[in-house]
Write a protein that holds these residues in place. Structure first.
Motif, short mmCIF file in Angstrom:
data_model
loop_
_atom_site.label_atom_id
_atom_site.label_comp_id
_atom_site.label_asym_id
_atom_site.label_seq_id
_atom_site.Cartn_x
_atom_site.Cartn_y
_atom_site.Cartn_z
N GLY A 1 -12.13 -31.87 6.93
CA GLY A 1 -11.65 -33.06 6.21
C GLY A 1 -10.13 -33.02 6.08
O GLY A 1 -9.44 -34.02 6.35
N ASN A 2 -9.58 -31.83 5.71
CA ASN A 2 -8.12 -31.69 5.60
C ASN A 2 -7.43 -31.90 6.94
O ASN A 2 -6.36 -32.51 7.02
CB ASN A 2 -7.75 -30.31 5.06
N ALA A 3 -8.06 -31.37 8.00
CA ALA A 3 -7.47 -31.50 9.34
C ALA A 3 -7.36 -32.98 9.73
O ALA A 3 -6.41 -33.38 10.42
CB ALA A 3 -8.31 -30.74 10.36
N ILE A 4 -8.35 -33.78 9.28
CA ILE A 4 -8.29 -35.23 9.57
C ILE A 4 -7.23 -35.87 8.67
O ILE A 4 -6.39 -36.66 9.10
CB ILE A 4 -9.67 -35.88 9.36
N LYS A 5 -7.31 -35.46 7.34
CA LYS A 5 -6.42 -36.09 6.36
C LYS A 5 -4.95 -35.81 6.65
O LYS A 5 -4.12 -36.71 6.63
CB LYS A 5 -6.79 -35.59 4.96
N PHE A 6 -4.63 -34.54 6.96
CA PHE A 6 -3.22 -34.18 7.15
C PHE A 6 -2.84 -34.23 8.64
O PHE A 6 -2.22 -33.32 9.16
CB PHE A 6 -2.94 -32.80 6.54
N SER B 1 -8.77 -25.10 13.72
CA SER B 1 -7.38 -25.44 14.04
C SER B 1 -7.20 -26.94 14.25
O SER B 1 -8.15 -27.65 14.61
CB SER B 1 -6.94 -24.66 15.28
N ASP B 2 -5.99 -27.40 13.95
CA ASP B 2 -5.70 -28.83 14.16
C ASP B 2 -4.30 -29.01 14.71
O ASP B 2 -3.54 -28.03 14.81
CB ASP B 2 -5.88 -29.59 12.83
N ASN B 3 -3.97 -30.23 15.05
CA ASN B 3 -2.62 -30.53 15.57
C ASN B 3 -1.86 -31.40 14.58
O ASN B 3 -1.05 -32.24 14.95
CB ASN B 3 -2.71 -31.23 16.93
N GLN C 1 -2.88 -27.00 -6.48
CA GLN C 1 -1.60 -26.89 -5.78
C GLN C 1 -1.63 -27.82 -4.57
O GLN C 1 -2.50 -27.69 -3.71
CB GLN C 1 -1.36 -25.45 -5.31
N ARG C 2 -0.65 -28.75 -4.52
CA ARG C 2 -0.58 -29.68 -3.39
C ARG C 2 0.86 -29.72 -2.88
O ARG C 2 1.79 -29.40 -3.61
CB ARG C 2 -0.97 -31.10 -3.83
N LEU C 3 1.02 -30.13 -1.65
CA LEU C 3 2.37 -30.19 -1.10
C LEU C 3 2.84 -31.65 -0.98
O LEU C 3 3.94 -31.92 -0.52
CB LEU C 3 2.42 -29.51 0.28
N ASN D 1 -7.04 -33.90 -4.96
CA ASN D 1 -6.75 -33.24 -6.24
C ASN D 1 -6.17 -31.84 -6.08
O ASN D 1 -5.84 -31.17 -7.06
CB ASN D 1 -8.03 -33.12 -7.07
N GLY D 2 -6.13 -31.36 -4.86
CA GLY D 2 -5.58 -30.01 -4.64
C GLY D 2 -6.53 -28.90 -5.05
O GLY D 2 -6.08 -27.82 -5.45
N ILE D 3 -7.82 -29.17 -4.93
CA ILE D 3 -8.77 -28.11 -5.33
C ILE D 3 -9.64 -27.63 -4.16
O ILE D 3 -10.27 -26.58 -4.24
CB ILE D 3 -9.62 -28.60 -6.52
N GLY D 4 -9.62 -28.40 -3.08
CA GLY D 4 -10.49 -28.09 -1.94
C GLY D 4 -10.31 -26.67 -1.40
O GLY D 4 -11.28 -25.92 -1.24
N LEU D 5 -9.05 -26.28 -1.16
CA LEU D 5 -8.82 -24.94 -0.58
C LEU D 5 -9.12 -23.83 -1.60
O LEU D 5 -9.57 -22.74 -1.22
CB LEU D 5 -7.38 -24.81 -0.08
N ALA D 6 -8.88 -24.14 -2.91
CA ALA D 6 -9.19 -23.15 -3.96
C ALA D 6 -10.69 -22.87 -3.95
O ALA D 6 -11.14 -21.71 -4.09
CB ALA D 6 -8.74 -23.64 -5.31
P1 ADP Z 1 -6.09 -31.61 -1.25
O1 ADP Z 1 -6.61 -31.76 0.11
O2 ADP Z 1 -6.90 -32.30 -2.24
O3 ADP Z 1 -4.66 -31.86 -1.39
P2 ADP Z 1 -6.51 -28.89 -0.75
O4 ADP Z 1 -6.70 -27.74 -1.69
O5 ADP Z 1 -7.56 -29.11 0.22
O6 ADP Z 1 -6.24 -30.12 -1.65
O7 ADP Z 1 -5.18 -28.66 0.00
C1 ADP Z 1 -4.04 -28.21 -0.69
C2 ADP Z 1 -2.80 -28.56 0.09
O8 ADP Z 1 -2.71 -27.85 1.28
C3 ADP Z 1 -2.80 -29.97 0.58
O9 ADP Z 1 -2.30 -30.84 -0.41
C4 ADP Z 1 -1.89 -29.95 1.78
O10 ADP Z 1 -0.57 -30.04 1.39
C5 ADP Z 1 -2.14 -28.61 2.34
N1 ADP Z 1 -3.09 -28.70 3.46
C6 ADP Z 1 -4.40 -28.39 3.41
N2 ADP Z 1 -4.95 -28.48 4.63
C7 ADP Z 1 -3.96 -28.84 5.49
C8 ADP Z 1 -3.87 -29.12 6.89
N3 ADP Z 1 -4.93 -29.01 7.69
N4 ADP Z 1 -2.67 -29.46 7.41
C9 ADP Z 1 -1.59 -29.52 6.62
N5 ADP Z 1 -1.60 -29.30 5.29
C10 ADP Z 1 -2.76 -28.98 4.73
#
Ligand code: ADP
Length: 533
Positions: A423-428, A452-454, A471-473, A482-487
């Motif tokens: 989902g993150n790979a699609i989103k970011f 892996s993603d591009n 934590q989000r960037l 919400n920045g909780i997925g990776l946690a």
């Molecule tokens: P969210 O997706 O809700 O922001 P996540 O915990 O999943 O929260 O991700 C935390 C942060 O890590 C994201 O806000 C993003 O900045 C960075 N991130 C996660 N996955 C990727 C990715 N595949 N490519 C670039 N940045 C990513």
């Protein structure tokens, strides 16, 4: 020449004429004289052989003379035979004269020798005594040699013993006590470590070094062992003269007297004070570490409990806030001033966002260790691709994957991990349509997953903190979330005994890696279960 011819001349009438050439008389004399001559010649040969063989034969000279005398007698008889036919009486007379001379000399020698021969047994006895004495002397010499040799061996052994003692004194603390424990010997090292002089130690009971650390039973057991003739080994805490403490690793060896009872104890000790200090330090550190780990585990558990209770209990009042702000917005939109509409809108949006945050928090706090089974990741991927179908379609993403293994995990949590990462790979994603690859390879006892993603990538300095809750960037306006997925991913992977990390550079795409145990509970410390997904 004339004398020799005269000597051998046979001018006289042969003896045979006297026998009237009567063959019986002639041959009687000839054979008899021949046999006598032969015997007389044989006897000296035997005698000379006898003299030669018996080197220590007493009076051997007289034997030589006997031999010569008999030889001469034999020759006179030989002449008798000769003269039967020839009549060489001059030669015969000369030979007789020689025989007579030899016999007279032999008799004279025999007479002279007689007293000696009479005292021969006595001399033989003396010789025997002499021989005995000589044997005894030889025996004593041999014994003396053996004694010398054994003395040399003893000296070498003593030297070696002294060397060994020297080496021992260089290394160890050595003390000797009598059975009462009174010190009878102390080496330099003993004096140095105990800080007592040798004079102060000798005659003192070993108890002066007692630090009061060991129990009465400890010493009882030690004395019991050595008093029974057995070696005692152990570590002992002693007190030096200035009151400072030192530790020794001791070996006490009892030595028995002639009655078989211990006579003295030899104690060999090594200074282990430093080691003991280090051990004590390590023990303290370990204790501290254990205490901290316990504290951490407790505070983690408290935190989880708090997060769960807070998020769970907050849901109800929040639902109310959300419901009533919603109601306010519906009922009073346009009836108050413009600002009021805006504020009600903010409040309702905030309540909804808080609801979503609390739900995420609740999901995070619910991640646990329970319900692990064998999970087929291929099947999990199918499910994910189905649920992410619209997003994939909308973004034009291409998802490729290798053959994925079965792992030991909680199925819904494993789904959550892969779904969050894809989902993150699609989103970011970046400008290009997302190219996503999911692979797994076996590394030892674990599977290493690679998603892996591009996409936009992650700056190196944020590679760790993106796994921390909330934590989000980016702002929500840029990318929702919400920045909780990776946690949650981190918590799930770590609960399964794995590890998760990212390798990425801003603008270059990202590779999320995580490990999962290959097989059953033995690898992870989880409860074993025969179930599969
Ligand atoms: P969210 O997706 O809700 O922001 P996540 O915990 O999943 O929260 O991700 C935390 C942060 O890590 C994201 O806000 C993003 O900045 C960075 N991130 C996660 N996955 C990727 C990715 N595949 N490519 C670039 N940045 C990513």
């Amino acid at each position: 020449m004339g004398f020799l011819e005269q000597l051998l001349s046979s001018d006289f009438m042969p003896h045979g004429f006297c026998y009237l050439w009567d063959p019986r008389i002639v041959w009687l004399h000839v054979i008899s004289d021949g046999l006598i001559a032969l015997s007389y010649f044989c006897i000296p040969v035997v005698l000379f052989y006898f003299i030669r063989k018996s080197r220590d034969l007493p009076f051997s000279r007289i034997f030589w003379m006997f031999g010569t005398f008999i030889l001469a007698c034999g020759t006179t008889h030989l002449m008798e035979v000769w003269n039967v036919w020839h009549g060489s009486y001059l030669v015969a007379g000369v030979i007789k004269a020689i025989t007579a001379t030899v016999s007279v000399i032999t008799v004279a020698a025999l007479v002279q020798l007689a007293p000696k021969i009479i005292s021969l047994p006595e001399r033989m006895h003396l010789r025997e005594v002499n021989g005995g004495l000589e044997r005894e002397i030889a025996e004593r010499k041999r014994a003396e040699e053996a004694l010398k040799e054994s003395l040399a061996t003893s000296e070498t052994a003593l030297r070696e013993l002294a060397n060994q003692k020297f080496a021992l004194d260089q290394h160890a603390i050595v003390a000797v006590t009598d059975i009462e424990g009174t010190i009878t010997y102390a080496n330099d090292k003993f004096c140095t470590i105990s800080q007592y002089s040798r004079e102060e130690l000798i005659g003192q009971n070993h108890r002066i070094l007692n630090s009061g650390y060991h129990s009465k039973e400890f010493f009882q057991q030690m004395y019991h062992t050595i008093a029974n003739g057995q070696v005692w080994r152990g570590e002992m805490r002693n007190r030096a003269k200035d009151g400072s403490i030192y530790w020794v690793d001791a070996t006490i060896v009892p030595f028995a007297g002639a009655d078989g009872k211990p006579r003295q104890y030899v104690a060999i000790r090594a200074d282990i004070t430093e080691r003991k200090r280090a051990e004590e330090e390590i023990r303290k550190l370990n204790g501290e570490l254990e205490r901290r780990v316990e504290e951490l585990a407790r505070s983690n558990a408290d935190l989880e409990q708090f997060a769960y209770i807070a998020s769970h209990d907050l849901q109800e009042p929040l639902r109310m806030v959300a419901a009533y702000t919603q109601l306010l917005a519906e009922r009073y939109r346009g009836r108050l001033d413009e600002n009021a509409d805006k504020f009600i809108g903010y409040a309702s949006e905030g309540a909804l966002r808080m609801q979503s945050l609390i739900q995420d928090l609740l999901a995070f706090s619910r991640v646990g260790r329970n319900g692990c089974v064998r999970v087929d990741c291929d099947a999990v991927m199918e499910e994910i691709l189905l649920s992410l179908g619209p997003a994939i379609e909308e973004s034009g993403a291409v998802v490729t994957r290798g053959t994925l293994p079965a792992v030991w995990a909680n199925r819904s949590q494993m789904t959550q991990v892969l779904q969050n990462l894809i989902g993150n790979a699609i989103k970011f994603r970046g400008q290009e349509p997302p190219l996503i690859s999911v692979q797994a390879e076996k590394t030892g006892e674990q599977w290493l997953f690679r998603v892996s993603d591009n996409g936009i990538g992650i700056p190196l300095e944020h590679a760790e903190n993106i796994f921390v809750v909330f934590q989000r960037l980016h702002t929500r306006a840029e990318y929702p979330g919400n920045g909780i997925g990776l946690a949650i991913c981190k918590k799930i992977v770590e609960h399964c005994g794995g590890r998760i990390w990212v390798e990425s550079l801003a603008g270059r795409g990202s590779v999320f890696k995580f490990t999962m145990p290959c097989d059953v509970a033995a690898d992870t410390g989880l409860a074993a279960s025969p179930a599969t997904e």
